[in-house]
Design a protein around this motif. Structure first.
Motif, mmCIF file in Angstrom:
data_model
loop_
_atom_site.group_PDB
_atom_site.id
_atom_site.type_symbol
_atom_site.label_atom_id
_atom_site.label_comp_id
_atom_site.label_asym_id
_atom_site.label_seq_id
_atom_site.Cartn_x
_atom_site.Cartn_y
_atom_site.Cartn_z
ATOM 1 N N LEU A 53 -1.804 6.615 2.967
ATOM 2 C CA LEU A 53 -3.115 7.230 3.187
ATOM 3 C C LEU A 53 -3.962 7.226 1.919
ATOM 4 N N PHE A 54 -3.330 7.490 0.777
ATOM 5 C CA PHE A 54 -4.061 7.420 -0.482
ATOM 6 C C PHE A 54 -4.555 6.000 -0.748
ATOM 7 N N SER A 55 -3.704 5.024 -0.498
ATOM 8 C CA SER A 55 -4.041 3.624 -0.790
ATOM 9 C C SER A 55 -5.190 3.099 0.057
ATOM 10 N N VAL A 56 -5.222 3.518 1.324
ATOM 11 C CA VAL A 56 -6.252 2.988 2.233
ATOM 12 C C VAL A 56 -7.412 3.969 2.422
ATOM 13 N N HIS A 57 -7.419 5.026 1.629
ATOM 14 C CA HIS A 57 -8.523 5.986 1.607
ATOM 15 C C HIS A 57 -8.780 6.649 2.965
ATOM 16 N N LEU A 58 -7.700 7.160 3.566
ATOM 17 C CA LEU A 58 -7.832 7.864 4.836
ATOM 18 C C LEU A 58 -7.529 9.355 4.721
ATOM 19 N N GLN A 112 0.816 -1.208 0.000
ATOM 20 C CA GLN A 112 0.000 0.000 0.000
ATOM 21 C C GLN A 112 0.855 1.266 0.000
ATOM 22 N N CYS A 113 2.129 1.098 0.340
ATOM 23 C CA CYS A 113 3.061 2.231 0.316
ATOM 24 C C CYS A 113 3.844 2.286 -0.993
ATOM 25 N N GLY A 114 3.570 1.346 -1.882
ATOM 26 C CA GLY A 114 4.186 1.366 -3.193
ATOM 27 C C GLY A 114 5.425 0.513 -3.363
ATOM 28 N N PHE A 115 5.603 -0.508 -2.510
ATOM 29 C CA PHE A 115 6.805 -1.336 -2.566
ATOM 30 C C PHE A 115 6.480 -2.770 -2.970
ATOM 31 N N ALA A 116 7.443 -3.386 -3.653
ATOM 32 C CA ALA A 116 7.256 -4.751 -4.140
ATOM 33 C C ALA A 116 7.417 -5.785 -3.036
ATOM 34 N N ASP A 117 8.175 -5.460 -2.001
ATOM 35 C CA ASP A 117 8.369 -6.388 -0.886
ATOM 36 C C ASP A 117 8.683 -5.611 0.384
ATOM 37 N N VAL A 118 8.577 -6.296 1.504
ATOM 38 C CA VAL A 118 8.720 -5.632 2.797
ATOM 39 C C VAL A 118 10.154 -5.169 3.055
ATOM 40 N N GLU A 119 11.137 -5.888 2.532
ATOM 41 C CA GLU A 119 12.528 -5.472 2.746
ATOM 42 C C GLU A 119 12.830 -4.156 2.044
ATOM 43 N N ALA A 120 12.300 -3.978 0.833
ATOM 44 C CA ALA A 120 12.485 -2.715 0.116
ATOM 45 C C ALA A 120 11.827 -1.573 0.892
ATOM 46 N N PHE A 121 10.680 -1.857 1.456
ATOM 47 C CA PHE A 121 9.949 -0.884 2.275
ATOM 48 C C PHE A 121 10.775 -0.457 3.488
ATOM 49 N N ILE A 122 11.309 -1.429 4.216
ATOM 50 C CA ILE A 122 12.122 -1.138 5.411
ATOM 51 C C ILE A 122 13.377 -0.359 5.026
ATOM 52 N N ASN A 123 14.027 -0.771 3.966
ATOM 53 C CA ASN A 123 15.246 -0.086 3.531
ATOM 54 C C ASN A 123 14.971 1.369 3.162
ATOM 55 N N TYR A 124 13.842 1.616 2.530
ATOM 56 C CA TYR A 124 13.474 2.980 2.140
ATOM 57 C C TYR A 124 13.232 3.844 3.379
ATOM 58 N N LEU A 125 12.505 3.318 4.333
ATOM 59 C CA LEU A 125 12.222 4.061 5.568
ATOM 60 C C LEU A 125 13.490 4.325 6.357
ATOM 61 N N ASN A 126 14.438 3.438 6.250
ATOM 62 C CA ASN A 126 15.686 3.545 7.012
ATOM 63 C C ASN A 126 16.591 4.668 6.513
ATOM 64 N N ILE A 127 16.296 5.214 5.349
ATOM 65 C CA ILE A 127 17.139 6.273 4.789
ATOM 66 C C ILE A 127 16.911 7.616 5.485
ATOM 67 N N SER A 128 15.640 7.983 5.693
ATOM 68 C CA SER A 128 15.356 9.297 6.283
ATOM 69 C C SER A 128 13.908 9.394 6.746
ATOM 70 N N GLU A 129 13.647 10.361 7.617
ATOM 71 C CA GLU A 129 12.272 10.627 8.027
ATOM 72 C C GLU A 129 11.470 11.205 6.866
ATOM 73 N N SER A 130 12.139 11.871 5.950
ATOM 74 C CA SER A 130 11.462 12.381 4.759
ATOM 75 C C SER A 130 10.879 11.226 3.945
ATOM 76 N N ASN A 131 11.640 10.150 3.826
ATOM 77 C CA ASN A 131 11.132 8.960 3.141
ATOM 78 C C ASN A 131 9.951 8.360 3.890
ATOM 79 N N GLN A 132 10.012 8.422 5.210
ATOM 80 C CA GLN A 132 8.916 7.910 6.021
ATOM 81 C C GLN A 132 7.643 8.728 5.787
ATOM 82 N N LEU A 133 7.810 10.024 5.639
ATOM 83 C CA LEU A 133 6.684 10.909 5.343
ATOM 84 C C LEU A 133 6.103 10.591 3.964
ATOM 85 N N ASP A 134 6.960 10.353 3.014
ATOM 86 C CA ASP A 134 6.526 10.001 1.660
ATOM 87 C C ASP A 134 5.718 8.702 1.672
#
Length: 196
Positions: free
Chosen positions: A148-153, A120-142
């Motif tokens: 939120l768009f994916s889950v309609h909130l 729902q965050c746009g990643f092919a697998d959970v490891e790619a997701f974790i690695n992206y978040l681990n780069i910066s809080e800006s990535n976490q915001l992205d």
């Protein structure tokens, strides 16, 4: 690196919500921010989710419960979380049982998005997701915006529907931790203190 005012502004425009609303979610989800004092990605390991994910991959969690009583559980139990400093140790231990199930069973970053929500965050697998978040809080915001768009909130956050947002973001038992009330309180704080 902390989220800058420009990045908050861009995210608010992307979602069509107030900056104070985004900040309130981050504050309620993770008081210390997206990384802990040692610079590690902020996480919370969920024993009841790990139990479910082990079942999905064909691993019987019952005998493991005897060996690791606070690592997995058939139902949610707040007492099993333990201190925040132990969360990475729990995830690392869980990975020795099943890496994929473990990674799916923690929430990550300033917005504490569950690993199982990686797609729902746009990643092919959970490891790619974790690695992206681990780069910066800006990535976490992205990732948060994408989620939120994916889950309609987005509408709930836009209209400051705290109980509706809390239900969608944290589940039907959000009221047990007064999640909606805390969101409103921090929204009011950041609205009155935009530079904080």
């Amino acid at each position: 690196m902390a989220i800058t005012s420009i990045q908050f502004d861009n995210a608010a425009k992307r979602l069509g919500v107030e900056i104070a609303a985004i900040k309130s979610v981050a504050r309620v989800e993770s008081v210390q921010g997206g990384f802990d004092s040692a610079g590690k990605l902020t996480i919370l390991f969920e024993p009841h989710i790990f139990w479910k994910n082990l079942l999905k991959v064909g691993i019987d969690p019952k005998p493991l419960k005897l060996k690791y009583p606070d690592l997995l559980n058939p139902v949610w139990d707040k007492t099993l979380y333990g201190p925040s400093k132990n969360q990475w140790n729990k995830l690392i231990l869980a990975r020795t049982i099943d890496k994929q199930a473990a990674n799916l069973s923690a929430s990550y970053g300033a917005f504490q998005i569950m690993g199982f929500n990686y797609s729902q965050c746009g990643f092919a697998d959970v490891e790619a997701f974790i690695n992206y978040l681990n780069i910066s809080e800006s990535n976490q915001l992205d990732a948060f915006c994408s989620y939120l768009f994916s889950v309609h909130l987005v509408d709930e956050l836009k209209h400051l529907d705290w109980s509706g947002f809390a239900r969608g973001y944290n589940g039907p038992f959000y009221w047990q931790n007064k999640y909606d009330i805390k969101l409103k309180q921090f929204y009011d704080f950041y609205k009155a203190n935009p530079d904080k």
